[in-house]
Design a protein around this motif. Structure first.
Motif, PDB file in Angstrom:
ATOM      1  N   HIS A 399      55.564 -90.548 -12.668  1.00 41.17           N
ATOM      2  CA  HIS A 399      55.627 -91.146 -13.998  1.00 41.17           C
ATOM      3  C   HIS A 399      56.425 -92.446 -13.910  1.00 41.17           C
ATOM      4  N   VAL A 400      55.775 -93.554 -14.254  1.00 38.30           N
ATOM      5  CA  VAL A 400      56.392 -94.877 -14.160  1.00 38.30           C
ATOM      6  C   VAL A 400      56.503 -95.461 -15.558  1.00 38.30           C
ATOM      7  N   GLU A 401      57.718 -95.818 -15.945  1.00 38.68           N
ATOM      8  CA  GLU A 401      57.945 -96.392 -17.265  1.00 38.68           C
ATOM      9  C   GLU A 401      57.808 -97.908 -17.227  1.00 38.68           C
ATOM     10  N   LYS A 402      57.651 -98.476 -18.400  1.00 35.31           N
ATOM     11  CA  LYS A 402      57.501 -99.919 -18.544  1.00 35.31           C
ATOM     12  C   LYS A 402      58.668-100.649 -17.867  1.00 35.31           C
ATOM     13  N   GLY A 403      58.348-101.642 -17.034  1.00 38.77           N
ATOM     14  CA  GLY A 403      59.348-102.495 -16.408  1.00 38.77           C
ATOM     15  C   GLY A 403      59.973-101.932 -15.154  1.00 38.77           C
ATOM     16  N   GLU A 404      59.615-100.724 -14.731  1.00 35.01           N
ATOM     17  CA  GLU A 404      60.186-100.153 -13.512  1.00 35.01           C
ATOM     18  C   GLU A 404      59.617-100.831 -12.274  1.00 35.01           C
ATOM     19  N   ASN A 562      60.964-108.108 -15.577  1.00 32.18           N
ATOM     20  CA  ASN A 562      60.380-107.589 -16.821  1.00 32.18           C
ATOM     21  C   ASN A 562      58.921-107.172 -16.669  1.00 32.18           C
ATOM     22  N   ARG A 563      58.546-106.757 -15.469  1.00 29.08           N
ATOM     23  CA  ARG A 563      57.182-106.295 -15.239  1.00 29.08           C
ATOM     24  C   ARG A 563      57.214-104.960 -14.512  1.00 29.08           C
TER      25      ARG A 563
END
Length: 619
Positions: A399-404, A562-563
């Motif tokens: 599970h990868v969250e936004k901006g990781e 921020n990506r």
């Protein structure tokens, strides 16, 4: 817009430079892609559909052909009339002879404007068909999946694009400019002969089909020879491309003579296949010529006998002999170009192999994303390549969250690149689920989704053009301010001052005038200027020296801000700041954690790090 049946769309607006998309000709009446036996029948009907689509143009072209070619049929009539008139001078006046010459002169003079109109109209129609076929193939190639492109050699596709479409163009040209005129000429001469003498016309009807019988004797053999030659040509094209790609390796190992010998064997086989085809064509042409001349002699004997018996006038011998020659020439013209027609039919079959492939990305009815946040969930995902015996990716969950920033490490073949291809949408899970912002990836319009992704590969892909062209690839209306900012962030300024024309410097084929580090920074600028939400760095520094790596790492640090970022790493020291590191082994995630956590654990990552350090020291 018109849906063509496989996710393509085509414009229906007519304009001067309109290039048609002919993909719909390859599908059945319901707009579905044929399979099995229907697939083969569809291939044989493609040309018929193509001509039906251009029927108006063919009719107009035929009309102007009849006008421009009318002297061919009028001259024998006038000649016959004049001979008959002067044979019986007491029964006729000079006025009749003058009228015949006047008609002949009018027919001859009108050829200039009608021939120009015929050529302009016909050539435009044929060029449009050729452009449409290329347009159709390009569209299909762009929609075929990445697995299709990996399975078929690019040299074969190049051969299909160049040789096969050229053969189809020859087919169309010969059909429009030779076959149809031959049939029209046959119709005119048979009609005139039928009006003047039913007996002679009956003779024509009995004798001419002999030519058709001769064609049938050779047809299957010529078809098989053309198919064999086409396949050998594709093989040769693929091998030459492979030879050019292997040139550095060949020279580095001194294997030039071995490579020459290998290619010479293929060239010899291609030559032998071509000679078989040429011998068949030559024998075919010779038999047809001899048959035609014998039939012409038979016609002369028959009409001479009729004139001797008073059944026809003496001048009519010239008319019937001229018309028989025209009929024979019409049949002969079709016969002579039959080898080219056979090549065209085989080329249609070859092109159908690509157009009718169902290995495509079908985006019809899929979710069109307006924005991507970058939340990506793998849930128990597996992937198995076609015809493979086992899964390449096994029960992968992440599970990868936004901006990781997520780094992937592992030995070659552990599944890292496969997972990257799944994120891009090149490959879809064969089981389990992969969601983008909570939406299953198989439900997304992948073309729209990829607008929010940028990939920086290990080997930078450059094309002939300028540095500016390569950075702005596919983008329009980018301001100079934004471009300058990207150039600065990608650390391109460091070498730009050495370029003779700055951003407008031509970089040569495949970027041959740039170093590896320079090309990689251009790739980063290309990714950065798109402002992606998801970024994939596929071993972006592994092929660089230490100096180049430092420049590229500085550019990467700007790129990933921020990506949601995925890094496939070769040098493990470069991923120290990743939020999490995924350690892959034989398609499975065997370890997951931060750099410090994995080093403290002293497991698989620790072993890989030690090996990486040893390799770095050796460099």
């Amino acid at each position: 817009m018109t849906d063509t049946g496989d996710g393509f769309s085509m414009k229906t607006t007519e304009c001067t430079n309109y290039i048609p998309d002919y993909v719909q000709l390859f599908f059945d009446d319901r707009g579905e892609q044929p399979n099995g036996d229907k697939k083969r029948s569809a291939e044989t009907g493609i040309l018929k559909n193509l001509f039906k689509k251009n029927i108006k143009g063919i009719v107009v072209s035929s009309f102007f052909y009849l006008l421009k070619n009318s002297p061919t049929w009028v001259i024998p009539i006038v000649t016959s009339n004049v001979i008959n008139l002067i044979s019986y001078p007491d029964e006729h006046t000079m006025l009749k002879i003058a009228l015949n010459f006047a008609v002949l002169c009018v027919c001859i003079l009108q050829n200039i404007p009608t021939h120009v109109i015929y050529s302009r109209f016909t050539d435009k129609m044929l060029r449009t068909v050729g452009a449409g076929l290329r347009n159709t193939l390009v569209r299909k190639l762009q929609h075929l999946s990445l697995t299709y492109h990996k399975e078929i050699e690019s040299g074969r596709l190049q051969s299909k694009f160049m040789r096969d479409i050229e053969a189809i163009e020859f087919f169309n040209t010969h059909f429009i400019k030779s076959c149809i005129p031959a049939l029209l000429g046959l119709a005119v001469t048979m009609t005139v002969s039928g009006v003047k003498s039913g007996l002679v016309t009956l003779f024509y009807i009995i004798v001419v089909p002999i030519n058709v019988m001769l064609i049938n004797l050779f047809r299957d053999k010529m078809k098989n020879n053309n198919r064999s030659f086409r396949v050998e040509n594709e093989n040769m094209s693929a091998k030459v491309k492979n030879m050019l790609e292997m040139m550095p390796v060949t020279k580095a190992h001194g294997l030039e003579n071995e490579e020459i010998a290998r290619l010479e064997a293929n060239i010899a086989h291609l030559k032998a296949t071509g000679l078989i085809m040429d011998r068949t064509n030559a024998y075919f042409g010779s038999v047809m010529w001899v048959g035609s001349q014998l039939l012409s002699a038979l016609c002369l004997a028959f009409t001479g006998y009729l004139a001797f018996k008073g059944k026809i006038r003496v001048g009519d011998i010239v008319l019937y002999q001229s018309y028989f020659s025209q009929i024979s020439n019409s049949v002969q013209s079709v016969v002579n170009i039959y080898p080219e027609l056979a090549k065209g039919l085989e080329a249609v079959h070859s092109m159908s192999e690509v157009i009718l492939s169902d290995n495509i990305e079908d985006n019809r009815g899929k979710i069109r994303l307006r924005y991507v946040h970058g939340t990506i969930y793998f849930d128990n995902c597996c992937y198995r390549y076609p015809r493979a015996d086992e899964d390449m990716i096994k029960n992968f969950t992440l599970h990868v969250e936004k901006g990781e920033c997520i780094a992937f490490v592992g030995s070659s073949g552990s599944g890292k690149s496969t997972i990257m291809n799944m994120i891009i949408g090149f490959l879809l899970p064969t089981s389990g689920s992969l969601t983008i912002d909570g939406k299953p990836i198989e439900m997304l319009n992948l073309t729209d989704y990829r607008h929010f992704i940028s990939v920086v590969p290990q080997n930078s892909v450059m094309f002939s053009g300028t540095i500016r062209d390569n950075i702005l690839y596919g983008l329009h209306d980018v301001s100079e301010e934004k471009l300058a900012d990207v150039v600065k962030k990608a650390n391109i300024e460091e070498f730009l001052c050495d370029m003779p024309q700055g951003l407008d410097t031509d970089i040569g084929e495949n970027g041959s005038r740039l170093s590896g580090g320079q090309k990689q920074r251009i790739s980063i600028a290309r990714a950065l200027i798109r402002d992606p939400r998801i970024l994939i760095l596929d071993e972006a520094t592994s092929a660089l020296d230490n100096v180049s790596e430092r420049h590229v790492q500085k550019a990467i640090s700007e790129l990933i801000k921020n990506r949601t970022t995925f890094i496939v790493a070769h040098r493990l020291s470069t991923i120290r700041d990743a939020d999490r590191i995924v350690v892959m082994d034989k398609g499975r995630c065997v370890e997951l954690g931060t750099y410090d956590e994995l080093m403290e654990k002293k497991g698989k990552f620790y072993e890989l790090k030690k090996l990486s350090d040893i390799g770095a020291a050796a460099e």
